[in-house]
Design a protein around this motif. Structure first.
Motif, short mmCIF file in Angstrom:
data_model
loop_
_atom_site.label_atom_id
_atom_site.label_comp_id
_atom_site.label_asym_id
_atom_site.label_seq_id
_atom_site.Cartn_x
_atom_site.Cartn_y
_atom_site.Cartn_z
N LYS A 1 31.07 32.52 28.05
CA LYS A 1 32.21 33.15 28.73
C LYS A 1 31.83 34.51 29.32
O LYS A 1 32.20 34.83 30.44
CB LYS A 1 33.37 33.33 27.75
CG LYS A 1 34.11 32.05 27.44
CD LYS A 1 35.25 32.30 26.50
CE LYS A 1 35.93 31.02 26.12
NZ LYS A 1 37.03 31.24 25.17
N ASN B 1 28.84 35.50 30.23
CA ASN B 1 27.93 35.29 31.36
C ASN B 1 28.68 34.83 32.60
O ASN B 1 28.37 35.24 33.71
CB ASN B 1 26.84 34.29 31.00
CG ASN B 1 25.80 34.88 30.09
OD1 ASN B 1 25.70 36.09 29.95
ND2 ASN B 1 25.03 34.02 29.45
N LYS B 2 29.70 33.97 32.41
CA LYS B 2 30.50 33.52 33.55
C LYS B 2 31.26 34.67 34.17
O LYS B 2 31.36 34.78 35.39
CB LYS B 2 31.47 32.42 33.12
CG LYS B 2 30.85 31.07 33.01
CD LYS B 2 31.90 30.02 32.70
CE LYS B 2 31.27 28.66 32.50
NZ LYS B 2 32.28 27.64 32.19
N SER B 3 31.80 35.55 33.33
CA SER B 3 32.56 36.67 33.88
C SER B 3 31.65 37.61 34.65
O SER B 3 32.05 38.18 35.67
CB SER B 3 33.28 37.43 32.76
OG SER B 3 32.35 38.05 31.91
#
Length: 89
Positions: free
Chosen positions: A12, A14-16
């Motif tokens: 999460k 890393n996605k943000s």
């Protein structure tokens, strides 16, 4: 925190970071092959004679390593044989 939750929180975060336009952390990974450059790498061309010399040198190194291992194994075997012989007498 169990492994699964830790793994999910890492994904999460890393996605943000990837979705954040202000962050430049993942800019280099979004690139690709640059087709404007002719060659990415500049390798020297080796002549057949140089390749044969390299091949012979590697073969000699492998023979030396193999002989060293055989000698070490034989010495170890002889030492173990004498130790076992002394223990059984």
């Amino acid at each position: 925190m169990p492994f699964g939750e830790s793994f999910q929180s890492t994904i999460k975060s890393n996605k943000s970071i990837m979705l954040d336009n202000k962050s430049r952390r993942f800019v280099k990974t979004q690139g690709g092959f640059d087709s404007s450059k002719k060659n990415q790498f500049d390798f020297k061309e080796a002549t057949p004679e140089q390749l044969m010399l390299i091949k012979k040198r590697i073969q000699r190194q492998n023979i030396k390593i193999r002989i060293t291992l055989i000698i070490a194994f034989v010495v170890l075997f002889i030492v173990l044989f004498f130790i076992l012989n002394l223990l059984t007498n």
